[in-house]
Design an enzyme around this catalytic site. Structure first.
Site, PDB file in Angstrom:
ATOM      1  CG  ASP A 175      -0.646  18.782 -26.032  1.00 46.16           C
ATOM      2  OD1 ASP A 175      -0.558  17.809 -25.261  1.00 46.16           O
ATOM      3  OD2 ASP A 175      -0.631  19.968 -25.637  1.00 46.16           O
TER       4      ASP A 175
ATOM      5  CB  CYS B 187      -2.164  13.846 -22.628  1.00 44.22           C
ATOM      6  SG  CYS B 187      -1.449  12.304 -23.231  1.00 44.22           S
TER       7      CYS B 187
ATOM      8  CG  HIS C 290      -5.184  10.857 -24.626  1.00 46.40           C
ATOM      9  ND1 HIS C 290      -4.582  12.068 -24.857  1.00 46.40           N
ATOM     10  CD2 HIS C 290      -6.325  11.133 -23.950  1.00 46.40           C
ATOM     11  CE1 HIS C 290      -5.335  13.033 -24.358  1.00 46.40           C
ATOM     12  NE2 HIS C 290      -6.385  12.495 -23.799  1.00 46.40           N
TER      13      HIS C 290
END
Length: 289
Positions: free
Chosen positions: A83, A86, A283
């Site tokens: 989101d 992370c 990420h």
């Protein structure tokens, strides 16, 4: 007028799409997953390869090789919700988990005392660098309370996991304060950190912090990783699995052969808390030996 109306309608559609994606992420991804074997990471890319029916790219092949390497080195991992928060969420969870359960008991007890003291006093430094005390105090208190509860109200991994996976609660509040601490670190030494900025439209640290760090949901670059690690004096090791060919290391060294590139941020001394994260494009997740 019609052009303005058309642009407005398009903006509404774009916003609706963004909100739909965010809703789907919340429905399908917990803030932090349960502990999983590393084989599930490898499964992600082998299944993707199967779906490509033999037409997989070199990137997919490299992800499979990288996952295989990690599977041989680490035992498990935790997935973090994608989101835009992370890195901060992985950092927070991994640090708290280390403080709660670690074989190096003396080190962790010492580090817990240090981090409690740092968190409590940090609001003074934060307010010196442009943050209103009234605005940040709730978020500051949430981080202080979380650290104070470790080993007291929070005595098990299950209790910690439950607290840090509640929506719009402790994890999000602490994450925003970690963002504030990250910005404050950059603002304290702008002449040093200005050279790490790679956005051609941003020319100063204040603007970078306002656009790239302070807002929730904005992904983390390496300058933020460095700043937060230094702010809390936590050693952060990151395995980089970004689709490039795994690197051929010196085969004569221990564990020689092909490896992922790993970078380290924060203190170099061994007398500090250490966490290990996995980077995939855009990420971060948590890795466990």
């Amino acid at each position: 007028m019609s052009n303005l109306s058309s642009a407005y309608d398009q903006d509404k559609k774009t916003q609706a799409q963004i909100e739909a994606i965010e809703k789907e992420i919340k429905l399908t991804q917990p803030l932090t997953s349960n502990l999983e074997p590393l084989s599930t990471l490898l499964d992600i890319y082998t299944k993707q390869d199967d779906q490509d029916s033999g037409n997989s790219s070199s990137s997919t092949s490299n992800f499979i090789k990288g996952s295989g390497y990690l599977t041989g080195k680490y035992n498990s991992w935790r997935r973090i919700r994608g989101d835009g928060n992370c890195y901060y969420r992985a950092f927070l969870y991994a640090v708290c988990e280390k403080l709660l359960h670690n074989e190096e008991k003396d080190l962790c007890e010492k580090e817990l005392v240090r981090l409690k003291q740092y968190a409590k006093s940090s609001i003074d430094e934060v307010t010196k660098h442009g943050y209103d005390e009234f605005t940040v105090e709730t978020f500051h208190e949430e981080l202080v309370d979380l650290l104070n509860s470790i080993g007291k109200n929070l005595t098990t991994s299950e209790a910690l996991h439950e607290q840090l996976t509640q929506e719009n609660a402790t994890s999000d509040y602490c994450i925003w304060y970690l963002r504030v601490l990250t910005s404050t670190t950059l603002k304290k030494d702008p002449d040093r950190f200005i050279h790490f900025l790679d956005d051609p439209n941003i020319f100063d640290i204040e603007t970078f912090c306002a656009r790239k760090i302070d807002p929730m949901g904005i992904e983390c670059d390496m300058v933020q990783v460095l700043a937060l690690a230094e702010a809390l004096s936590i050693r952060v090791q990151i395995e980089y699995m970004d689709g490039r060919e795994v690197t051929l290391m010196n085969p004569n060294e221990e564990g020689g052969g092909k490896k992922l590139i790993m970078h380290q941020f924060g203190p170099e001394n061994s007398d500090c808390l250490q966490i290990c994260l996995l980077y995939r494009p855009g990420h971060f997740d948590i890795l466990y030996l």
